[in-house]
Design an enzyme around this catalytic site. Structure first.
Site, PDB file in Angstrom:
ATOM      1  CB  ALA A  50      48.344  49.003  42.186  1.00  0.00           C
ATOM      2  NE  ARG A  85      53.276  48.164  34.511  1.00  0.00           N
ATOM      3  CZ  ARG A  85      52.434  49.199  34.556  1.00  0.00           C
ATOM      4  NH1 ARG A  85      51.127  48.993  34.599  1.00  0.00           N
ATOM      5  NH2 ARG A  85      52.881  50.429  34.579  1.00  0.00           N
ATOM      6  CD  GLN A 196      48.212  55.600  32.493  1.00  0.00           C
ATOM      7  OE1 GLN A 196      48.542  56.720  32.080  1.00  0.00           O
ATOM      8  NE2 GLN A 196      49.108  54.679  32.795  1.00  0.00           N
ATOM      9  CG  ASP A 236      50.886  52.233  41.010  1.00  0.00           C
ATOM     10  OD1 ASP A 236      50.579  53.440  40.881  1.00  0.00           O
ATOM     11  OD2 ASP A 236      50.432  51.339  40.283  1.00  0.00           O
ATOM     12  CE  LYS A 247      51.004  55.668  35.504  1.00  0.00           C
ATOM     13  NZ  LYS A 247      52.065  54.753  35.048  1.00  0.00           N
TER      14      LYS A 247
HETATM   15  O1  MRU Z   1      50.828  52.336  34.892  1.00  0.00           O
HETATM   16  P1  MRU Z   1      49.462  52.110  35.454  1.00  0.00           P
HETATM   17  O2  MRU Z   1      48.371  52.627  34.567  1.00  0.00           O
HETATM   18  O3  MRU Z   1      49.247  50.679  35.875  1.00  0.00           O
HETATM   19  O4  MRU Z   1      49.454  52.995  36.758  1.00  0.00           O
HETATM   20  C1  MRU Z   1      48.283  53.092  37.501  1.00  0.00           C
HETATM   21  C2  MRU Z   1      48.373  54.060  38.605  1.00  0.00           C
HETATM   22  O5  MRU Z   1      49.386  54.683  38.836  1.00  0.00           O
HETATM   23  C3  MRU Z   1      47.183  54.164  39.485  1.00  0.00           C
HETATM   24  O6  MRU Z   1      47.027  55.462  39.950  1.00  0.00           O
HETATM   25  C4  MRU Z   1      47.381  53.244  40.689  1.00  0.00           C
HETATM   26  O7  MRU Z   1      47.662  51.939  40.257  1.00  0.00           O
HETATM   27  C5  MRU Z   1      46.219  53.212  41.572  1.00  0.00           C
HETATM   28  S1  MRU Z   1      44.942  52.230  40.827  1.00  0.00           S
HETATM   29  C6  MRU Z   1      43.698  51.933  41.828  1.00  0.00           C
END
Ligand code: MRU
Length: 351
Positions: A50, A85, A196, A236, A247
């Protein structure tokens, strides 16, 4: 430890990013030169997480205004970047700030101001990460003092330096505690379908933080077995009532943590809190391609990057990228201003 976190850097009139679609196997840097380059980087997850999505959008605005800094160009760039997004509210937060900084200026002054505003967003995120690290470290320190053994932590997805402009959100307290000499170990769930968790394992390995990769489905059992002292993830978008989107898979961990009396924390900067969003039901959840579920990526026996189909292309697959953890399951939300009960976020609405 973490001396250099090269997620996003300005180089003259271009932006250099670390292409996260090629990690953890290849460290490949990409140059972004145009608005389209920035929008594609966010949409295709060459940058992700995010806070980093927000910062990339800010720099994408600066790239757009190089060519044309008119009102129409500003509005067009804003529309294109906002559509990349849907879930991470940091994207909108950053673009709102860019609009505030740029819209009142004459077109001639906008390009330089855009770079400066983007740099400020990046620096602000790094500072927020550092403060989150310190507030979270205090929690880990207190918990560690009650154990005669290394602290057992669990995280999900990647909320480290790859996802931000500093040391991360959920990983910042872990890095801070590790640096302070608090013995700890982190269970890292792989985070299907985009994996991830592999990025988190890669980050932790580089920083020398003891960790173990687990299949997502192992999390509940480890919590049930008393093998985890605390779970910490990023977010996010956090609604005004504390419901937190992160996530997909985060919710299941929070449920299992509650069932087994394990504290579950969210670490996120103020820019992730959306006070216009009353509760989790109002958070837009990104639905991504079914092929992310049907295909897996890795290295073949020769060490070459490869893609494998694990389900037929006619197999129906559903791919919500995020889920919402209800505020009631959270032990607290760690942000740059301190640690807050999930139902007490109003205290920082105007900060
Ligand atoms: O789809 P992504 O990889 O962008 O999702 C990321 C996440 O869900 C992270 O946990 C969230 O952005 C926190 S990042 C500091």
């Amino acid at each position: 430890m973490l001396d250099h976190c090269p997620t996003l850097a300005r180089d003259g009139e271009q932006v250099v990013i670390l292409d996260q679609t090629r990690l953890p196997w290849t460290e490949h840097f990409l140059r972004l030169d145009t608005l389209t380059d920035a929008a594609v980087a966010i949409r295709d997850m060459q940058v992700r997480g995010a806070p980093l999505i927000g910062a990339t959008a800010a720099f994408g605005m600066a790239l757009a205004l190089k060519a044309d800094a008119s009102d129409a160009a500003l509005a067009h760039a804003d529309t294109v970047l906002r559509a990349t997004r849907p879930t991470a509210v940091n994207l909108h937060w950053a673009l709102d700030r860019m609009q505030d900084a740029l819209a009142p200026l004459p077109a001639l002054e906008r390009p330089a101001a855009a770079w400066a505003a983007a740099e400020a967003i990046r620096a602000g995120d790094a500072a927020a990460n550092a403060a989150i690290g310190e507030h979270g470290k205090a929690i880990l320190e207190a918990l560690a003092a009650t154990k005669g053994r290394p602290l057992q932590l669990m995280t999900h997805c990647n909320a480290g330096w790859l996802a931000t402009c500093g040391h991360g959100t959920a990983l910042a307290p872990i890095y801070a505690a590790h640096t302070a000499g608090i013995p700890l170990h982190v269970f890292v769930s792989e985070t299907r379908p985009r994996n991830q968790g592999l990025l988190t394992a890669w980050e932790l390995a580089r920083a020398g933080v003891p960790h173990t990769l687990i299949a997502d489905n192992a999390a509940g059992w480890l919590l049930a077995e008393g093998r985890v002292d605390l779970v910490i993830t990023g977010a996010d978008r956090i609604a005004a009532n504390g419901d937190s989107a992160n996530k997909v898979g985060t919710y299941l961990k929070a449920l299992a943590a509650r069932a087994h009396g394990v504290p579950f924390y969210i670490a996120a900067p103020r820019s992730t809190i959306d006070f216009a969003c009353p509760n989790g039901r109002a958070i837009p959840i990104e639905e991504r391609s079914a092929d992310e579920v049907r295909l897996i990526h890795g290295l073949d026996d020769h060490g070459t990057a490869a893609r494998l189909r694990i389900a037929g292309d006619t197999t129906a697959a559903c791919n919500p990228a995020f889920d919402v953890t209800p505020a009631g399951l959270l032990a607290g939300i760690i942000c740059e201003f301190g640690v807050f009960a999930a139902d007490a976020l109003a205290a920082i609405e105007h900060r």
